[in-house]
Design an enzyme around this catalytic site. Structure first.
Site, PDB file in Angstrom:
ATOM      1  N   ASP A  63     -22.593 114.279   3.770  1.00 36.31           N
ATOM      2  CA  ASP A  63     -22.008 113.135   4.478  1.00 36.31           C
ATOM      3  C   ASP A  63     -21.126 112.350   3.502  1.00 36.31           C
ATOM      4  O   ASP A  63     -21.442 111.209   3.148  1.00 36.31           O
ATOM      5  CB  ASP A  63     -23.126 112.258   5.052  1.00 36.31           C
ATOM      6  CG  ASP A  63     -22.583 111.158   5.957  1.00 36.31           C
ATOM      7  OD1 ASP A  63     -21.440 111.280   6.426  1.00 36.31           O
ATOM      8  OD2 ASP A  63     -23.317 110.176   6.185  1.00 36.31           O
ATOM      9  N   CYS A  84     -15.437 112.129   7.805  1.00 36.93           N
ATOM     10  CA  CYS A  84     -14.993 110.892   8.452  1.00 36.93           C
ATOM     11  C   CYS A  84     -13.492 110.688   8.232  1.00 36.93           C
ATOM     12  O   CYS A  84     -12.984 109.578   8.391  1.00 36.93           O
ATOM     13  CB  CYS A  84     -15.790 109.700   7.934  1.00 36.93           C
ATOM     14  SG  CYS A  84     -15.601 109.381   6.180  1.00 36.93           S
ATOM     15  N   PHE A 136     -24.678 112.326  -0.918  1.00 38.29           N
ATOM     16  CA  PHE A 136     -24.026 111.061  -0.583  1.00 38.29           C
ATOM     17  C   PHE A 136     -24.978 110.259   0.309  1.00 38.29           C
ATOM     18  O   PHE A 136     -24.613 109.799   1.395  1.00 38.29           O
ATOM     19  CB  PHE A 136     -22.694 111.291   0.136  1.00 38.29           C
ATOM     20  CG  PHE A 136     -21.767 112.263  -0.539  1.00 38.29           C
ATOM     21  CD1 PHE A 136     -20.961 111.871  -1.598  1.00 38.29           C
ATOM     22  CD2 PHE A 136     -21.708 113.586  -0.125  1.00 38.29           C
ATOM     23  CE1 PHE A 136     -20.101 112.774  -2.220  1.00 38.29           C
ATOM     24  CE2 PHE A 136     -20.866 114.497  -0.740  1.00 38.29           C
ATOM     25  CZ  PHE A 136     -20.061 114.094  -1.792  1.00 38.29           C
ATOM     26  N   ASP A 165     -26.819 110.205  -4.830  1.00 43.73           N
ATOM     27  CA  ASP A 165     -25.704 109.296  -4.620  1.00 43.73           C
ATOM     28  C   ASP A 165     -25.152 108.910  -5.987  1.00 43.73           C
ATOM     29  O   ASP A 165     -25.887 108.902  -6.985  1.00 43.73           O
ATOM     30  CB  ASP A 165     -26.143 108.054  -3.852  1.00 43.73           C
ATOM     31  CG  ASP A 165     -24.970 107.323  -3.213  1.00 43.73           C
ATOM     32  OD1 ASP A 165     -24.674 107.607  -2.039  1.00 43.73           O
ATOM     33  OD2 ASP A 165     -24.339 106.486  -3.892  1.00 43.73           O
ATOM     34  N   ASN A 171     -22.676 112.545  -9.839  1.00 44.55           N
ATOM     35  CA  ASN A 171     -21.530 113.053  -9.094  1.00 44.55           C
ATOM     36  C   ASN A 171     -22.004 114.267  -8.293  1.00 44.55           C
ATOM     37  O   ASN A 171     -22.507 115.237  -8.867  1.00 44.55           O
ATOM     38  CB  ASN A 171     -20.417 113.441 -10.069  1.00 44.55           C
ATOM     39  CG  ASN A 171     -19.219 114.054  -9.374  1.00 44.55           C
ATOM     40  OD1 ASN A 171     -19.281 115.147  -8.840  1.00 44.55           O
ATOM     41  ND2 ASN A 171     -18.110 113.341  -9.410  1.00 44.55           N
TER      42      ASN A 171
END
Length: 292
Positions: free
Chosen positions: A209, A249, A137, A159, A188
């Protein structure tokens, strides 16, 4: 660590509730300010807030990126565009310590960059020399770029967005880094990591991340399974003695729960893992003491 990220021309100026202004985000990128008005209250005071920003913070332009789905919960339309002054260029160069970055303020995620990861990006200088890094990512390449600056042997940037990978490639060129040391893969991440596992590919250093897996309480179980799956795959791809930097997150995944997810993933992978540090958002993203 602070010496690593000086000079810095991109930073957060207002962090919503934790800076006493609920629903308001103001980020500075060089000579431009980018704002998000994410609540009805912040949106109501927009005109006065913009006038005050002009008075307090001389700049070339103020741009709005209130194109965030959370506004719909307050009955607000999604908006973006120039609020005052000049429109930002297609790509704006900023400085983050030793790193230079192209930023797309109009189409990039958030307000252009994930500024909260700035200090964690710089930690790569301590760990990446001579290492093979898998950066999952990767967005526009932050962790991978710092690894290359630190002398990483090979960096794999993954990504789902080919556009973001193209910007990561531009950032590599901007910093004069060896393009032959970088592999860019548009894929993916879950599927690609399974392919790497099946082919027994291994890395010294892996960064996870991911985007937010849990946006509502109803998504908690599914999101936790996602975190477990991706960390399990990462543990299987690490060489003995390797280092995993793993992030969430999702505010609804409390730190003890996240640690349990990662610990369970390590156990299922048959790996013994130790915590050598807990990483947090950058210092310009304060958290008010009243938050859990």
């Amino acid at each position: 660590r602070m010496a690593l990220i000086t000079p810095c021309t991109a930073l957060r100026l207002v962090n919503a509730e934790s800076d006493g202004l609920p629903g308001l985000i103001v980020d500075r990128y060089g000579d431009f300010l980018v704002c998000q008005f994410l609540s009805a209250g912040a949106d109501y005071w927009k005109e006065i807030i913009v006038a005050q920003l002009r008075r307090l913070l001389p700049c070339r332009g103020i741009y709005e990126r209130s194109d965030v789905e959370v506004r719909a919960k307050e009955g607000l339309p999604l908006r973006s565009g120039v609020l005052w002054g000049a429109a930002p260029p297609d790509l704006l160069e900023i400085q983050s310590g030793r790193l230079r970055l192209w930023v797309d303020l109009v189409h990039g995620h958030k307000t252009g960059l994930y500024l909260d990861q700035r200090e964690n990006h710089a930690l790569m200088a301590d760990y990446a020399h001579g290492a093979d890094l898998l950066n999952c990512f990767c967005y526009t390449g932050g962790f991978g770029l710092w690894a290359l600056l630190a002398g990483a042997r090979q960096v794999t940037q993954i990504d789902a967005s080919a556009d973001m990978l193209a910007l990561a490639r531009k950032n590599t060129e901007l910093n004069g880094l060896d393009p032959a040391a970088v592999e860019y893969v548009a894929a993916n991440v879950f599927e690609l990591l399974r392919t790497y596992r099946d082919s027994r590919r291994q890395f010294d250093l892996i960064v996870l991340d991911p985007p937010k897996f849990v946006a509502a309480a109803s998504q908690l179980d599914k999101g936790c399974r996602g975190y477990k799956d991706i960390n399990l795959l990462a543990f299987k791809l690490l060489r003995p003695g390797g280092l995993l930097m793993t992030f969430s997150c999702s505010g609804l995944v409390a730190p003890p729960l996240f640690q349990k997810i990662v610990a369970d993933a390590a156990a299922d992978a048959g790996r013994t893992a130790r915590v050598i540090g807990h990483l947090h958002q950058a210092a310009d993203h304060p958290t008010a003491l009243n938050f859990p």
